[in-house]
Write a protein that holds these residues in place. Structure first.
Motif, PDB file in Angstrom:
ATOM      1  N   THR A 260       0.838  -1.195   0.000  1.00  0.00           N
ATOM      2  CA  THR A 260       0.000   0.000   0.000  1.00  0.00           C
ATOM      3  C   THR A 260       0.871   1.242   0.000  1.00  0.00           C
ATOM      4  O   THR A 260       1.784   1.369   0.830  1.00  0.00           O
ATOM      5  N   ILE A 261       0.586   2.162  -0.935  1.00  0.00           N
ATOM      6  CA  ILE A 261       1.352   3.415  -0.906  1.00  0.00           C
ATOM      7  C   ILE A 261       0.400   4.594  -0.725  1.00  0.00           C
ATOM      8  O   ILE A 261      -0.669   4.658  -1.334  1.00  0.00           O
ATOM      9  N   ALA A 262       0.832   5.507   0.120  1.00  0.00           N
ATOM     10  CA  ALA A 262       0.020   6.697   0.395  1.00  0.00           C
ATOM     11  C   ALA A 262       0.210   7.709  -0.731  1.00  0.00           C
ATOM     12  O   ALA A 262       1.133   7.584  -1.546  1.00  0.00           O
ATOM     13  N   LYS A 263      -0.644   8.692  -0.761  1.00  0.00           N
ATOM     14  CA  LYS A 263      -0.546   9.783  -1.737  1.00  0.00           C
ATOM     15  C   LYS A 263       0.870  10.383  -1.723  1.00  0.00           C
ATOM     16  O   LYS A 263       1.403  10.721  -0.662  1.00  0.00           O
ATOM     17  N   GLY A 264       1.472  10.468  -2.887  1.00  0.00           N
ATOM     18  CA  GLY A 264       2.795  11.084  -2.989  1.00  0.00           C
ATOM     19  C   GLY A 264       3.963  10.172  -2.645  1.00  0.00           C
ATOM     20  O   GLY A 264       5.113  10.524  -2.876  1.00  0.00           O
ATOM     21  N   GLU A 265       3.691   8.998  -2.091  1.00  0.00           N
ATOM     22  CA  GLU A 265       4.792   8.083  -1.722  1.00  0.00           C
ATOM     23  C   GLU A 265       5.256   7.328  -2.972  1.00  0.00           C
ATOM     24  O   GLU A 265       4.437   6.788  -3.702  1.00  0.00           O
ATOM     25  N   LYS A 266       6.546   7.312  -3.191  1.00  0.00           N
ATOM     26  CA  LYS A 266       7.046   6.666  -4.410  1.00  0.00           C
ATOM     27  C   LYS A 266       7.438   5.212  -4.136  1.00  0.00           C
ATOM     28  O   LYS A 266       8.208   4.941  -3.219  1.00  0.00           O
ATOM     29  N   PHE A 267       6.917   4.315  -4.933  1.00  0.00           N
ATOM     30  CA  PHE A 267       7.319   2.907  -4.831  1.00  0.00           C
ATOM     31  C   PHE A 267       8.352   2.661  -5.921  1.00  0.00           C
ATOM     32  O   PHE A 267       8.054   2.742  -7.112  1.00  0.00           O
ATOM     33  N   VAL A 268       9.577   2.370  -5.504  1.00  0.00           N
ATOM     34  CA  VAL A 268      10.655   2.162  -6.475  1.00  0.00           C
ATOM     35  C   VAL A 268      10.969   0.669  -6.527  1.00  0.00           C
ATOM     36  O   VAL A 268      11.300   0.067  -5.504  1.00  0.00           O
ATOM     37  N   THR A 269      10.861   0.087  -7.690  1.00  0.00           N
ATOM     38  CA  THR A 269      11.148  -1.345  -7.802  1.00  0.00           C
ATOM     39  C   THR A 269      12.658  -1.541  -7.834  1.00  0.00           C
ATOM     40  O   THR A 269      13.404  -0.616  -8.150  1.00  0.00           O
ATOM     41  N   PRO A 270      13.120  -2.758  -7.576  1.00  0.00           N
ATOM     42  CA  PRO A 270      14.556  -3.014  -7.758  1.00  0.00           C
ATOM     43  C   PRO A 270      14.913  -2.972  -9.241  1.00  0.00           C
ATOM     44  O   PRO A 270      14.040  -2.964 -10.098  1.00  0.00           O
ATOM     45  N   GLU A 271      16.202  -2.980  -9.508  1.00  0.00           N
ATOM     46  CA  GLU A 271      16.664  -2.934 -10.893  1.00  0.00           C
ATOM     47  C   GLU A 271      16.694  -4.348 -11.480  1.00  0.00           C
ATOM     48  O   GLU A 271      17.266  -5.265 -10.882  1.00  0.00           O
ATOM     49  N   PHE A 272      16.118  -4.473 -12.650  1.00  0.00           N
ATOM     50  CA  PHE A 272      16.337  -5.674 -13.462  1.00  0.00           C
ATOM     51  C   PHE A 272      17.556  -5.352 -14.316  1.00  0.00           C
ATOM     52  O   PHE A 272      17.638  -4.285 -14.919  1.00  0.00           O
ATOM     53  N   ILE A 273      18.500  -6.268 -14.362  1.00  0.00           N
ATOM     54  CA  ILE A 273      19.774  -5.993 -15.033  1.00  0.00           C
ATOM     55  C   ILE A 273      19.962  -7.043 -16.127  1.00  0.00           C
ATOM     56  O   ILE A 273      19.865  -8.244 -15.853  1.00  0.00           O
ATOM     57  N   PHE A 274      20.210  -6.609 -17.345  1.00  0.00           N
ATOM     58  CA  PHE A 274      20.377  -7.599 -18.406  1.00  0.00           C
ATOM     59  C   PHE A 274      21.411  -7.161 -19.427  1.00  0.00           C
ATOM     60  O   PHE A 274      21.767  -5.996 -19.531  1.00  0.00           O
ATOM     61  N   THR A 275      21.881  -8.159 -20.164  1.00  0.00           N
ATOM     62  CA  THR A 275      22.716  -7.876 -21.317  1.00  0.00           C
ATOM     63  C   THR A 275      22.222  -8.744 -22.456  1.00  0.00           C
ATOM     64  O   THR A 275      21.583  -9.782 -22.238  1.00  0.00           O
ATOM     65  N   TYR A 276      22.506  -8.299 -23.656  1.00  0.00           N
ATOM     66  CA  TYR A 276      22.176  -9.074 -24.847  1.00  0.00           C
ATOM     67  C   TYR A 276      23.485  -9.343 -25.576  1.00  0.00           C
ATOM     68  O   TYR A 276      24.358  -8.473 -25.633  1.00  0.00           O
ATOM     69  N   SER A 277      23.617 -10.547 -26.110  1.00  0.00           N
ATOM     70  CA  SER A 277      24.794 -10.844 -26.925  1.00  0.00           C
ATOM     71  C   SER A 277      24.354 -11.600 -28.162  1.00  0.00           C
ATOM     72  O   SER A 277      23.534 -12.522 -28.081  1.00  0.00           O
ATOM     73  N   ALA A 278      24.907 -11.196 -29.316  1.00  0.00           N
ATOM     74  CA  ALA A 278      24.644 -11.936 -30.554  1.00  0.00           C
ATOM     75  C   ALA A 278      25.732 -12.977 -30.773  1.00  0.00           C
ATOM     76  O   ALA A 278      25.747 -13.671 -31.775  1.00  0.00           O
ATOM     77  N   GLU A 279      26.650 -13.069 -29.820  1.00  0.00           N
ATOM     78  CA  GLU A 279      27.778 -14.018 -29.938  1.00  0.00           C
ATOM     79  C   GLU A 279      27.800 -14.996 -28.777  1.00  0.00           C
ATOM     80  O   GLU A 279      28.871 -15.329 -28.271  1.00  0.00           O
ATOM     81  N   GLY A 280      26.639 -15.394 -28.308  1.00  0.00           N
ATOM     82  CA  GLY A 280      26.579 -16.433 -27.299  1.00  0.00           C
ATOM     83  C   GLY A 280      26.805 -15.968 -25.869  1.00  0.00           C
ATOM     84  O   GLY A 280      27.004 -14.780 -25.596  1.00  0.00           O
ATOM     85  N   THR A 281      26.798 -16.952 -24.957  1.00  0.00           N
ATOM     86  CA  THR A 281      26.820 -16.640 -23.527  1.00  0.00           C
ATOM     87  C   THR A 281      28.182 -16.159 -23.031  1.00  0.00           C
ATOM     88  O   THR A 281      28.260 -15.426 -22.052  1.00  0.00           O
ATOM     89  N   GLY A 282      29.262 -16.583 -23.714  1.00  0.00           N
ATOM     90  CA  GLY A 282      30.604 -16.186 -23.259  1.00  0.00           C
ATOM     91  C   GLY A 282      30.739 -14.672 -23.268  1.00  0.00           C
ATOM     92  O   GLY A 282      31.155 -14.058 -22.277  1.00  0.00           O
ATOM     93  N   ARG A 283      30.345 -14.080 -24.376  1.00  0.00           N
ATOM     94  CA  ARG A 283      30.431 -12.621 -24.506  1.00  0.00           C
ATOM     95  C   ARG A 283      29.502 -11.953 -23.474  1.00  0.00           C
ATOM     96  O   ARG A 283      29.873 -10.969 -22.834  1.00  0.00           O
ATOM     97  N   ALA A 284      28.298 -12.510 -23.326  1.00  0.00           N
ATOM     98  CA  ALA A 284      27.340 -11.919 -22.387  1.00  0.00           C
ATOM     99  C   ALA A 284      27.889 -11.950 -20.954  1.00  0.00           C
ATOM    100  O   ALA A 284      27.753 -10.990 -20.197  1.00  0.00           O
ATOM    101  N   SER A 285      28.524 -13.042 -20.594  1.00  0.00           N
ATOM    102  CA  SER A 285      29.094 -13.130 -19.242  1.00  0.00           C
ATOM    103  C   SER A 285      30.220 -12.120 -19.076  1.00  0.00           C
ATOM    104  O   SER A 285      30.335 -11.471 -18.032  1.00  0.00           O
ATOM    105  N   ARG A 286      31.037 -11.983 -20.103  1.00  0.00           N
ATOM    106  CA  ARG A 286      32.130 -10.996 -19.996  1.00  0.00           C
ATOM    107  C   ARG A 286      31.546  -9.590 -19.852  1.00  0.00           C
ATOM    108  O   ARG A 286      32.110  -8.748 -19.157  1.00  0.00           O
ATOM    109  N   ASN A 287      30.414  -9.325 -20.517  1.00  0.00           N
ATOM    110  CA  ASN A 287      29.742  -8.034 -20.313  1.00  0.00           C
ATOM    111  C   ASN A 287      29.421  -7.841 -18.831  1.00  0.00           C
ATOM    112  O   ASN A 287      29.689  -6.799 -18.239  1.00  0.00           O
TER     113      ASN A 287
END
Ligand code: GLA
Length: 712
Positions: A260-287
């Motif tokens: 429940t949030i009151a008037k004016g109270e900001k609900f901030v979600t956590p960050e979803f963090i992602f990377t995209y790689s067109a060269e497989g998981t190795g590159r993505a992990s290095r990112n």
């Protein structure tokens, strides 16, 4: 409010329909577009587009942050009920702006608003240019008279359209973390989530690999690696709809957590963090690795200390003399620090086992009459640093803290208590408890400024979920606990910015990137059997750099050699937790040499680029390598339990320069033994190493080879 709404609408209708909002890194791009109806869609996610003219060709895509109650039939990102009972939300574009955050990061905020109700949502994306990582969160605020209850509040929705989707999940349990398994997604939902409360990880880790068109591969194919920066209940929903489109809805697990949030109270979600790689998981992990070191981990670009821990060597059974002896062992080994683990506190209920004393952070006088002070002095006198284990968020029912402050304990009225590892969780939603937890660290540091390191543990998920403090807001507890923890960690970070800390949670229960902003490293698993660690470290390496992962040489699985155990630990942040008197002189000399090698090669192993070369999931061997530029590399190769007569293949290296010449030298050799690597001591081309490779594997059980590669 009405005036503002009109203005907003005018801005939208005048000029912004069809405009693209480009969230870009050097190689990756997420494009949002304002539709004719003022709503915001996601026409593109993948490679960064280089032809401006192509943007006009993009389809509109699906709505970027879906809400409940309108025409969409699948899982929404946001669901709430207005004061008048209307359960729907319509979000239209208001504005967007981008600002440079410094250090190669650009933050784009897209503001949305309901045209009829005073609810505003900001979607905030932070794009890290060089590392190709994007973070996204939502900020929700309303101006209704009475509080509004949020039922779903995702951090992010991503839409994909591919011929097929393969999802890799990381599941497990205590001492059996991050087992990787891949499934093809078909129509409907697949959910990865946990509701452990005080941690994200254990039965399922807060991370996934999503591969498009074919199963994930190390060096080819389009993959997204995603994780959530939240040290509590998380949820990733993968839903394939009737058109074959996939949406990934990520955020806090809303289970039992209407907020429940009151008037004016900001609900901030956590960050979803992602990377995209067109060269497989190795590159993505290095990112992810580069991003973590440069932008997230506490002191991510700084040095790390090698250490000797006493946990597996002594468990709770020690005194000053025994500890002083182990400090001598640390000096003999040549490591930087001695780390005192559990068992040093409690007087009414001394901590002789894990059944009592937790919560009472005074040194046990009968065990340690000189207290932490004397231990710090002894360590410093011997020339090693001193680190200390704490578990400040927890309490044993057999403790003075429990006796004095029952109302600080997360426990249900009218129910028997259920214990996980004989303990209960303190109610960090309560500011008084936050103060107490901060005070534990603060007192220890004030009284003993010589403490150079903390291992911060959290051995229990939240059980018996009820907060005396939250009263009629019980469904806030899961979220407010985590926010309370961050308040404490913020204060510790502010007052002790240079203090290195290891994050531990009954092994790898806390492995998320929000917590790791406050920690220099984490403990991936209580399982230190090297044959198991090969899989565990491999799994975590998809998201976390070796620098963040502690790996200790212990006595688990003594059927394997000290060399094998050390070589496995050395591919992460090396430490020891072993009685060195159990070792032969040769073994001890080997360990001392390994510490010297590790210290010399830290810039490569901890700060270099990691290439996963041979997967332990594909057979009985594993190999990884690290490169620092193209001039220096270290290769680790392990045989696990090969079959007699098994066909062996050379290990093809990566990340070198084909034109350069390299010297190949086996290191970490047992004193008195020779090298078993055919090209040891030879100079060969990068081309040879990467196309033919090195013969590093054998059919011996639990055998390892470490090779240093140096450009000449
Ligand atoms: C947890 C940790 C261990 C050790 C013990 C001490 O299990 O993961 O490394 O610190 O607690 O009780």
């Amino acid at each position: 409010m009405k005036k503002l709404l009109t203005l907003t609408f005018l801005v939208c209708s005048a000029s912004l329909y069809g405009q693209n909002i480009r969230i870009q890194t050097s190689d990756v791009e997420l494009i949002l577009r304002v539709g004719d109806n003022g709503r915001v869609y996601q026409p593109h996610l993948g490679k960064r587009l280089s032809h401006e003219s192509d943007l006009a060709l993009l389809p509109q895509g699906r709505e970027a942050y879906l809400t409940h109650g309108l025409e969409d039939y699948y899982l929404p990102a946001l669901r709430l009920t207005h004061n008048d009972g209307n359960p729907s939300l319509l979000l239209q574009y208001v504005s967007h702006e981008s600002k440079v955050l410094g250090e190669g990061a650009v933050e784009t905020t897209v503001r949305l608003k309901d045209p009829k109700y005073p609810v505003e949502v900001a979607l905030v994306y932070t794009a890290y240019t060089d590392e190709n990582v994007i973070k996204s969160r939502a900020e929700i605020v309303h101006g209704e008279k009475k509080p509004v209850t949020l039922y779903n509040y995702a951090s992010s929705v991503l839409h994909l359209d591919a011929a097929g989707y393969w999802l890799t999940e990381f599941s497990g349990n205590w001492a059996n973390e991050v087992n990787m398994s891949e499934t093809k997604l078909e129509f409907g939902k697949k959910i990865l989530d946990t509701k452990l409360g005080s941690r994200a990880d254990m039965l399922c880790s807060p991370m996934f690999i999503l591969s498009q068109n074919s199963p994930a591969a190390e060096n080819s194919g389009s993959v997204i690696l995603g994780t959530l920066g939240w040290t509590g209940n998380f949820s990733f929903t993968f839903e394939v709809d009737h058109t074959g489109g996939l949406r990934i809805v990520s955020g806090i697990n809303p289970y039992g957590s209407e907020y429940t949030i009151a008037k004016g109270e900001k609900f901030v979600t956590p960050e979803f963090i992602f990377t995209y790689s067109a060269e497989g998981t190795g590159r993505a992990s290095r990112n992810f690795h580069s991003w973590a070191r440069r932008h997230t981990l506490k002191n991510g670009t700084g040095d790390r200390m090698t250490l000797l821990n006493n946990w597996e060597a002594t468990y709770f059974d020690f005194n000053e003399e025994k500890l002083a002896g182990i400090m001598d062992d640390a000096v003999t080994l040549g490591v930087d620090m001695f780390l005192l683990d559990d068992g040093w506190f409690g007087n009414k209920y001394p901590r002789y086992s894990d059944t009592q004393g937790l919560g009472d952070w005074q040194e046990t006088a009968s065990k340690l009459p000189g207290g932490v002070k004397k231990l710090v002095e002894t360590a410093i006198g011997k020339g090693v640093k001193f680190g200390l284990w704490i578990e400040p968020e927890m309490v044993n029912p057999k403790s003075e803290l429990y006796e004095k402050h029952l109302d600080w304990v997360v426990r249900l009225p009218n129910r028997d208590e259920y214990y996980f590892r004989n303990q209960l969780v303190l109610d960090l939603s309560n500011p008084a408890v936050q103060e107490y937890v901060f005070g534990i660290v603060d007192r220890l540091m004030t009284e003993n400024p010589g403490i150079a390191y903390f291992k911060w543990d959290c051995n229990s998920p939240i059980t018996n979920i009820y907060s005396a403090y939250l009263k009629d807001k019980q469904s806030h507890l899961y979220i407010d606990f985590v926010r309370g923890l961050y308040n404490v960690l913020e204060r510790v970070a502010a007052k002790y910015p240079d203090l290195p800390m290891m994050l531990c949670s009954g092994g790898g229960g806390r492995t998320d990137y929000k917590a790791l902003e406050y920690f220099t490293e984490f403990w991936p698993s209580d399982n230190t059997d090297p044959l198991e660690r090969i899989f565990i470290q491999w799994g975590y390496s998809h998201f976390f750099p070796s620098k963040a992962m502690c790996a200790h040489v212990t006595s688990w699985n003594k059927t394997t050699s000290v060399k094998f155990r050390t070589d496995v630990a050395m591919m992460c942040k090396l430490g020891f937790d072993i009685m060195i008197h159990e070792m032969s002189e040769t073994e001890l000399q080997f360990c001392k040499d390994a510490v010297v090698n590790f210290d010399r090669l830290k810039p490569v192993i901890l700060d270099g680029d990691q290439y996963r070369l041979v997967s332990p999931y594909d057979g009985q061997h594993m190999a990884v390598m690290y490169t620092a530029g193209t001039d220096k590399a270290v290769v680790f190769a392990y045989d696990m339990n090969p079959r007699y007569g098994e066909k062996l293949h050379p290990v093809k290296l990566q990340g070198l320069d084909a034109q350069k010449m390299y010297r190949v030298e086996e290191i970490n050799i047992m004193p008195g033994s020779g090298s078993s690597v055919r090209l040891n001591g030879r100079t060969v081309s990068g081309e040879w190493l990467m196309t033919h490779g090195l013969e590093l594997f054998s059919t011996s059980r639990a055998r390892s080879v470490v090779v240093e590669i140096t450009a000449i």
